[in-house]
Design a protein around this motif. Structure first.
Motif, PDB file in Angstrom:
ATOM      1  N   MET A   1       0.754  -1.138  -0.119  1.00  0.00           N
ATOM      2  CA  MET A   1       0.038  -0.182   0.074  1.00  0.00           C
ATOM      3  C   MET A   1       0.930   1.234   0.056  1.00  0.00           C
ATOM      4  O   MET A   1       1.809   1.251   0.609  1.00  0.00           O
ATOM      5  N   ARG A   2       0.482   2.376  -0.595  1.00  0.00           N
ATOM      6  CA  ARG A   2       1.171   3.598  -0.844  1.00  0.00           C
ATOM      7  C   ARG A   2       0.661   4.453   0.329  1.00  0.00           C
ATOM      8  O   ARG A   2      -0.586   4.592   0.521  1.00  0.00           O
ATOM      9  N   ILE A   3       1.539   4.762   1.142  1.00  0.00           N
ATOM     10  CA  ILE A   3       1.352   5.794   2.220  1.00  0.00           C
ATOM     11  C   ILE A   3       1.584   7.252   1.976  1.00  0.00           C
ATOM     12  O   ILE A   3       2.829   7.476   1.712  1.00  0.00           O
ATOM     13  N   TYR A   4       1.037   8.303   2.192  1.00  0.00           N
ATOM     14  CA  TYR A   4       1.349   9.667   1.833  1.00  0.00           C
ATOM     15  C   TYR A   4       1.962  10.309   3.127  1.00  0.00           C
ATOM     16  O   TYR A   4       1.284  10.068   4.253  1.00  0.00           O
ATOM     17  N   LEU A   5       3.120  10.743   2.994  1.00  0.00           N
ATOM     18  CA  LEU A   5       3.915  11.404   4.070  1.00  0.00           C
ATOM     19  C   LEU A   5       3.837  12.641   4.276  1.00  0.00           C
ATOM     20  O   LEU A   5       4.684  13.343   3.814  1.00  0.00           O
ATOM     21  N   ALA A   6       2.525  13.013   4.996  1.00  0.00           N
ATOM     22  CA  ALA A   6       2.361  14.571   5.129  1.00  0.00           C
ATOM     23  C   ALA A   6       3.094  15.167   6.393  1.00  0.00           C
ATOM     24  O   ALA A   6       3.360  14.334   7.233  1.00  0.00           O
ATOM     25  N   GLY A   7       3.601  16.284   5.800  1.00  0.00           N
ATOM     26  CA  GLY A   7       4.488  17.012   7.178  1.00  0.00           C
ATOM     27  C   GLY A   7       5.159  18.146   6.561  1.00  0.00           C
ATOM     28  O   GLY A   7       5.548  18.165   5.511  1.00  0.00           O
ATOM     29  N   CYS A  26       9.014   2.548   6.097  1.00  0.00           N
ATOM     30  CA  CYS A  26       7.844   2.226   5.562  1.00  0.00           C
ATOM     31  C   CYS A  26       8.087   0.694   4.815  1.00  0.00           C
ATOM     32  O   CYS A  26       7.436  -0.316   4.863  1.00  0.00           O
ATOM     33  N   ALA A  27       9.329   0.829   4.211  1.00  0.00           N
ATOM     34  CA  ALA A  27       9.604  -0.444   3.185  1.00  0.00           C
ATOM     35  C   ALA A  27       9.774  -1.813   4.245  1.00  0.00           C
ATOM     36  O   ALA A  27       9.630  -2.850   3.672  1.00  0.00           O
ATOM     37  N   CYS A 177       3.539   4.845  14.174  1.00  0.00           N
ATOM     38  CA  CYS A 177       2.401   4.869  13.089  1.00  0.00           C
ATOM     39  C   CYS A 177       2.441   3.799  12.010  1.00  0.00           C
ATOM     40  O   CYS A 177       1.522   3.063  11.637  1.00  0.00           O
ATOM     41  N   VAL A 178       3.855   3.820  11.704  1.00  0.00           N
ATOM     42  CA  VAL A 178       3.865   2.758  10.371  1.00  0.00           C
ATOM     43  C   VAL A 178       3.756   1.385  11.000  1.00  0.00           C
ATOM     44  O   VAL A 178       2.871   0.817  10.347  1.00  0.00           O
TER      45      VAL A 178
END
Lengths: 186, 186
Positions: A1-7, A26-27, A177-178
């Motif tokens: 799944m692709r996770i958007y890394l907002a910040g 993430c990987a 969180c990950v």
């Protein structure tokens, strides 16, 4: 799944190094981190202004991701970076998992009072307000209730962590969180 | 059409009077203003905490509206209220018109530099950064580019107005947004 890394790390000179570190975390769980500065899924129209191409690229990134992890560390005031908060709201409206973390562990009320200093004053009902009479939220939350509420409504986690060193590069709470997302939690 | 009236006025002691004034301006154009403190379309579950019921109520309000007008006047820092910014992102993701206004007319860069004071410093490339090395946006916009970008992407307007008097109760720029929306513009 692709996770958007907002910040707001995008504003740091070493943004790409931080992005790489987040993507490695993430990987390790089989997830693909997507950083705002990555090339977007489709190039925005070249005739639009630079800032608008950034906007359109980020929107396309978010739409292409299955979840979002927001860095909500306070940014130039008691609350999170507004760009990050915008993106959190955007992803929540899409109905996908949103999670967040902050490297400042204190309650929102305490942080806001510290920011306002002597300008914070008591109301007759015991609550707090600022010099212009706008009340301070006092719910024991991390930030404005729309932020905490969105993450709770999505079944996500909001990790609080007091960074001892560099609060823009400490990934302790991000890693939690990950792990949570990889474990099937929101 | 129902218009969600996003803004930090909810924190003022006379929030309901401001809401009434905004609703009157909407009604003059045949629009229905919906204020965050109005009873939500469906009552959130009574067993949820108070703050979560507010969150769920606001989310339901936004989903029930056909457009959103955001009060983006700077709030405890150089940017807009984070709850308002969250709601702007939420509505933009739903694909409905979003408009905004601010009662502080200065560019975002100038406001951010004024907020940071002597902590703002030049980078070698001529740009600005804060004391922690995070760059300042310099696009001639009103706020973080995600905010200006969302409104532009939706075809909306972002009205800037320098309020001479009370910046939390001056509805000059709000009225312009309502007129624009009623005229068929976003």
């Amino acid at each position: 799944m692709r996770i958007y890394l907002a910040g707001p790390e995008v504003f740091l000179p070493d943004a790409l190094e931080i992005a790489a570190a987040k993507k490695r975390l993430c990987a390790a769980y089989g997830l693909e981190g997507v950083f705002p500065l990555d090339p977007p899924p489709a190039a925005p129209p070249a005739e639009r202004p630079y800032w608008m191409r950034i906007y359109l690229g980020n929107e396309a990134h978010i739409r292409s991701c299955g979840a979002l992890i927001a860095n909500l560390t306070p940014f130039r005031g008691p609350s999170a970076d507004p760009g990050t908060v915008f993106e959190l709201g955007f992803m929540r409206a899409l109905g996908r998992p949103v999670l967040g973390y902050t490297n400042a562990g204190a309650d929102f009320l305490d942080r806001t009072r510290a920011f306002l200093g002597p300008a914070a004053r008591r109301r007759a009902d015991g609550g707090w307000e600022d010099a212009e009479g706008l009340g301070l939220e006092d719910f024991g939350l991390t930030d404005n209730l729309m932020i905490d509420g969105a993450i709770a409504a999505a079944g996500g986690v909001l990790e609080r962590h007091d960074a001892e060193g560099d609060r823009w590069r400490d990934l302790t709470a991000f890693a939690r969180c990950v792990a949570r997302l990889a474990g099937g939690g929101g």
